[in-house]
Design a protein around this motif. Structure first.
Motif, mmCIF file in Angstrom:
data_model
loop_
_atom_site.group_PDB
_atom_site.id
_atom_site.type_symbol
_atom_site.label_atom_id
_atom_site.label_comp_id
_atom_site.label_asym_id
_atom_site.label_seq_id
_atom_site.Cartn_x
_atom_site.Cartn_y
_atom_site.Cartn_z
ATOM 1 N N ALA A 57 0.849 -1.193 0.000
ATOM 2 C CA ALA A 57 0.000 0.000 0.000
ATOM 3 C C ALA A 57 0.884 1.243 0.000
ATOM 4 O O ALA A 57 1.902 1.293 0.655
ATOM 5 C CB ALA A 57 -0.907 -0.003 1.218
ATOM 6 N N GLU A 58 0.479 2.237 -0.761
ATOM 7 C CA GLU A 58 1.250 3.484 -0.876
ATOM 8 C C GLU A 58 0.490 4.635 -0.235
ATOM 9 O O GLU A 58 -0.585 4.445 0.313
ATOM 10 C CB GLU A 58 1.531 3.773 -2.356
ATOM 11 C CG GLU A 58 2.346 2.698 -3.062
ATOM 12 C CD GLU A 58 3.761 2.572 -2.529
ATOM 13 O OE1 GLU A 58 4.214 3.467 -1.787
ATOM 14 O OE2 GLU A 58 4.421 1.571 -2.848
ATOM 15 N N GLY A 59 1.058 5.836 -0.345
ATOM 16 C CA GLY A 59 0.410 7.015 0.220
ATOM 17 C C GLY A 59 1.371 7.819 1.067
ATOM 18 O O GLY A 59 2.579 7.791 0.839
ATOM 19 N N LEU A 60 0.822 8.523 2.064
ATOM 20 C CA LEU A 60 1.635 9.388 2.911
ATOM 21 C C LEU A 60 1.153 9.363 4.358
ATOM 22 O O LEU A 60 -0.036 9.150 4.611
ATOM 23 C CB LEU A 60 1.565 10.839 2.405
ATOM 24 C CG LEU A 60 2.243 11.160 1.068
ATOM 25 C CD1 LEU A 60 1.837 12.556 0.605
ATOM 26 C CD2 LEU A 60 3.761 11.040 1.173
ATOM 27 N N PHE A 265 4.652 8.041 22.788
ATOM 28 C CA PHE A 265 5.093 8.203 21.403
ATOM 29 C C PHE A 265 4.096 7.519 20.475
ATOM 30 O O PHE A 265 3.293 6.676 20.899
ATOM 31 C CB PHE A 265 6.506 7.625 21.191
ATOM 32 C CG PHE A 265 6.564 6.115 21.133
ATOM 33 C CD1 PHE A 265 6.455 5.434 19.925
ATOM 34 C CD2 PHE A 265 6.739 5.368 22.293
ATOM 35 C CE1 PHE A 265 6.503 4.043 19.876
ATOM 36 C CE2 PHE A 265 6.800 3.986 22.256
ATOM 37 C CZ PHE A 265 6.684 3.324 21.035
ATOM 38 N N ALA A 266 4.157 7.896 19.223
ATOM 39 C CA ALA A 266 3.356 7.239 18.179
ATOM 40 C C ALA A 266 4.212 7.163 16.921
ATOM 41 O O ALA A 266 4.989 8.080 16.634
ATOM 42 C CB ALA A 266 2.082 8.019 17.908
ATOM 43 N N ARG A 267 4.094 6.064 16.187
ATOM 44 C CA ARG A 267 4.842 5.885 14.933
ATOM 45 C C ARG A 267 3.923 5.243 13.910
ATOM 46 O O ARG A 267 3.398 4.158 14.133
ATOM 47 C CB ARG A 267 6.060 4.982 15.166
ATOM 48 C CG ARG A 267 6.922 4.718 13.920
ATOM 49 C CD ARG A 267 7.964 3.663 14.249
ATOM 50 N NE ARG A 267 8.933 3.428 13.195
ATOM 51 C CZ ARG A 267 8.740 2.632 12.131
ATOM 52 N NH1 ARG A 267 7.576 1.995 11.990
ATOM 53 N NH2 ARG A 267 9.693 2.469 11.233
ATOM 54 N N LEU A 268 3.702 5.923 12.804
ATOM 55 C CA LEU A 268 2.913 5.371 11.699
ATOM 56 C C LEU A 268 3.802 5.253 10.470
ATOM 57 O O LEU A 268 4.512 6.197 10.116
ATOM 58 C CB LEU A 268 1.709 6.267 11.357
ATOM 59 C CG LEU A 268 0.620 6.463 12.418
ATOM 60 C CD1 LEU A 268 -0.551 7.225 11.808
ATOM 61 C CD2 LEU A 268 0.138 5.147 12.990
ATOM 62 N N GLU A 269 3.752 4.098 9.834
ATOM 63 C CA GLU A 269 4.511 3.870 8.608
ATOM 64 C C GLU A 269 3.536 3.503 7.495
ATOM 65 O O GLU A 269 2.641 2.666 7.689
ATOM 66 C CB GLU A 269 5.526 2.753 8.802
ATOM 67 C CG GLU A 269 6.385 2.492 7.581
ATOM 68 C CD GLU A 269 7.540 1.540 7.841
ATOM 69 O OE1 GLU A 269 8.211 1.167 6.871
ATOM 70 O OE2 GLU A 269 7.774 1.172 9.016
ATOM 71 N N VAL A 270 3.681 4.119 6.349
ATOM 72 C CA VAL A 270 2.774 3.869 5.223
ATOM 73 C C VAL A 270 2.730 2.377 4.887
ATOM 74 O O VAL A 270 3.769 1.728 4.735
ATOM 75 C CB VAL A 270 3.210 4.665 3.974
ATOM 76 C CG1 VAL A 270 2.416 4.227 2.749
ATOM 77 C CG2 VAL A 270 3.030 6.157 4.192
ATOM 78 N N GLY A 271 1.523 1.848 4.801
ATOM 79 C CA GLY A 271 1.339 0.466 4.361
ATOM 80 C C GLY A 271 1.656 -0.592 5.389
ATOM 81 O O GLY A 271 1.561 -1.784 5.094
#
Length: 291
Positions: A57-60, A265-271
């Protein structure tokens, strides 16, 4: 369940195990991929118990901080090309700002964005850009100071990985270093108390099974497990990890030196966690020919 060649390949790719070992693991676990990884680890046959990297999955991910509140929002698209599109980036920035006023993704898609709901804005953009898109998830953090960091930035405030760090005391420069550490190392939790008990128990069981395979007495195994679980917790929790900026210190010790207390903390990675089925080229051609 039928053990297909594709299933065996996926397990081999994710663990580095041999073909026959991967097949046996899947047979023993009735095709359950996660259980098969654990089976291989128990037998000492998995070179790395990593998740399959097929996150297509792609995006931002966009991050916005306003005072003591920060949000990170993931908006997906079908191709990486759209992530570089200025129209798409402008929409994602607007969605991230709207996220400051809500607490979860359900409220976000219903939130107002220039007189329309976020969901309607996305639907309109799908029509103009011609590619499927979705607001997948968001994270929100509050604290004395909230610092953000974007890795692989496509433009200001958005990229492939978005991180937020909340802390009391310290300064923004230190917060940025911690955020970069989180982007690189991807801790599972802030501290041992924040870890998912199910994850800890599962790892303990795997380590017990590995130790028993060695044939050592039970009392020796129990001592081995204490050490192994201590190491697992240290490697999985932010405060106990070696700080990438100064590996002689843990993140918690570095924070103390900087006069800071990290509170979240929070960490989001695309896909992250999304797998998209891919057909091989021959199958694709065959399907097209049948159509």
């Amino acid at each position: 369940m039928a053990i297909t060649a594709a299933l065996v390949k996926e397990l081999r790719d994710s663990t580095g195990a041999g073909m026959m070992d991967a097949k046996k693991a899947l047979t023993e676990t009735d095709g359950d991929m996660e259980a098969a990884v654990d089976w291989l680890r128990t037998k000492g046959l998995a070179k790395a118990a990593k998740k399959s990297g097929r996150t297509a999955a792609e995006g931002l991910v966009a991050v916005v901080v306003d005072g003591g509140t920060g949000v990170a929002v993931e908006v997906n698209s079908e191709t990486d090309f759209v992530g570089k599109n200025a129209e798409f980036q402008e929409m994602v920035a607007g969605i991230a700002k709207a996220a400051l006023g809500v607490d979860d993704v359900d409220a976000l898609v219903a939130a107002d964005m220039g007189g329309k709901t976020v969901a309607d804005v996305v639907t309109d953009k799908i029509a103009t850009i011609g590619e499927n898109m979705s607001v997948r998830r968001m994270a929100k953090l509050s604290g004395g100071t909230v610092v953000s960091y974007v890795h692989n930035a496509a433009t200001a405030g958005m990229g492939k990985i978005g991180v937020l760090v909340a802390m009391d005391g310290g300064d923004e420069a230190f917060g940025k270093q911690v955020a970069m550490h989180i982007a690189a190392v991807n801790p599972a939790a802030l501290s041992e108390a924040d870890m998912d008990p199910a994850v800890v128990e599962k790892e303990k069981q795997v380590q017990m099974d590995i130790a028993r395979e060695s044939g050592k007495p039970e009392q020796v195994i129990e001592k081995m497990i204490v050490g192994r679980m201590k190491k697992f917790v240290a490697e999985s929790t932010l405060l106990n990890q070696q700080f990438v900026v100064n590996p002689d210190l843990t993140v918690e010790a570095a924070a103390k030196e900087a006069g800071a207390t990290i509170t979240g903390f929070a960490r989001l990675e695309v896909g992250e966690g999304i797998e998209v089925e891919k057909e091989d080229f021959a199958a694709e051609v065959a399907k097209a020919a049948q159509g």
